[in-house]
Design a protein around this motif. Sequence first.
Motif, PDB file in Angstrom:
ATOM      1  N   TRP A   4       0.832  -1.205   0.000  1.00 44.93           N
ATOM      2  CA  TRP A   4       0.000   0.000   0.000  1.00 44.93           C
ATOM      3  C   TRP A   4       0.865   1.252   0.000  1.00 44.93           C
ATOM      4  O   TRP A   4       0.507   2.261  -0.610  1.00 44.93           O
ATOM      5  N   GLN A   5       2.019   1.218   0.683  1.00 37.95           N
ATOM      6  CA  GLN A   5       2.899   2.378   0.716  1.00 37.95           C
ATOM      7  C   GLN A   5       3.463   2.689  -0.670  1.00 37.95           C
ATOM      8  O   GLN A   5       3.546   3.850  -1.065  1.00 37.95           O
ATOM      9  N   VAL A   6       3.841   1.647  -1.394  1.00 38.47           N
ATOM     10  CA  VAL A   6       4.350   1.839  -2.748  1.00 38.47           C
ATOM     11  C   VAL A   6       3.241   2.382  -3.648  1.00 38.47           C
ATOM     12  O   VAL A   6       3.455   3.336  -4.403  1.00 38.47           O
ATOM     13  N   THR A   7       2.056   1.828  -3.526  1.00 34.02           N
ATOM     14  CA  THR A   7       0.917   2.289  -4.335  1.00 34.02           C
ATOM     15  C   THR A   7       0.613   3.756  -4.052  1.00 34.02           C
ATOM     16  O   THR A   7       0.438   4.551  -4.979  1.00 34.02           O
ATOM     17  N   ALA A  22       2.612   6.012  -2.725  1.00 35.39           N
ATOM     18  CA  ALA A  22       3.741   6.851  -3.136  1.00 35.39           C
ATOM     19  C   ALA A  22       3.712   7.100  -4.647  1.00 35.39           C
ATOM     20  O   ALA A  22       3.911   8.241  -5.094  1.00 35.39           O
ATOM     21  N   VAL A  23       3.447   6.066  -5.414  1.00 31.65           N
ATOM     22  CA  VAL A  23       3.374   6.227  -6.875  1.00 31.65           C
ATOM     23  C   VAL A  23       2.197   7.129  -7.243  1.00 31.65           C
ATOM     24  O   VAL A  23       2.324   8.019  -8.085  1.00 31.65           O
ATOM     25  N   TYR A  24       1.068   6.905  -6.602  1.00 32.61           N
ATOM     26  CA  TYR A  24      -0.126   7.720  -6.881  1.00 32.61           C
ATOM     27  C   TYR A  24       0.133   9.196  -6.540  1.00 32.61           C
ATOM     28  O   TYR A  24      -0.149  10.090  -7.349  1.00 32.61           O
ATOM     29  N   LEU A  25       0.684   9.449  -5.358  1.00 34.70           N
ATOM     30  CA  LEU A  25       0.953  10.832  -4.956  1.00 34.70           C
ATOM     31  C   LEU A  25       2.010  11.477  -5.853  1.00 34.70           C
ATOM     32  O   LEU A  25       1.908  12.669  -6.166  1.00 34.70           O
TER      33      LEU A  25
END
Length: 172
Positions: free
Chosen positions: A7-10, A12-15
């Motif tokens: 979820w953190q990677v998701t 971070a990529v989204y932001l």
Amino acid sequence: MRPASRWQVTVAVYLAGQTVSLFGSAVVSYSMIWWVALETGNAITFALLSLVAVLPQGLVALPAGVWADRYSRKLLVIGADAALAVVTLALAVAVWLDAASMVVLGAALLLRSIGGGIQTPAETAILPQLTPANQLLRVNAINSTIQSVCMLVAPALAAVLLVAWKDVHWIL
């Protein structure tokens, strides 16, 4: 240090993607406003275009928040961002062909503002879908900080780019 969870990677990529989009849109909008100010030297035109660039976004954001709850947030974000890109491309062509009147610039700023008013509530509404409930406050704070920094830095960068490149063509 432990590895980032999925979820953190998701998030971070989204932001990161939304930051590039928001920052790019803000730099383009401020560049157009600064360019008009430099070209015309008219404070009233500058003020009117500034209002056209900001006010519709605030007005559209209210119903757009409801749309983000009722319709696909992903499609709202993608559709609004795509529309912003098309409007910017059309404006770039108009400027390049020396056909960008104040009406054309005002219309482009208006459409870009409406698109931003649709995109922002939808993108904010996506974050709770990507973030665990116990981390949502932290992620929302990060998102708010990113948006604030973009809104503070974008006008200055737009002015610097106009001075450095001497023309709005390259910014668009």
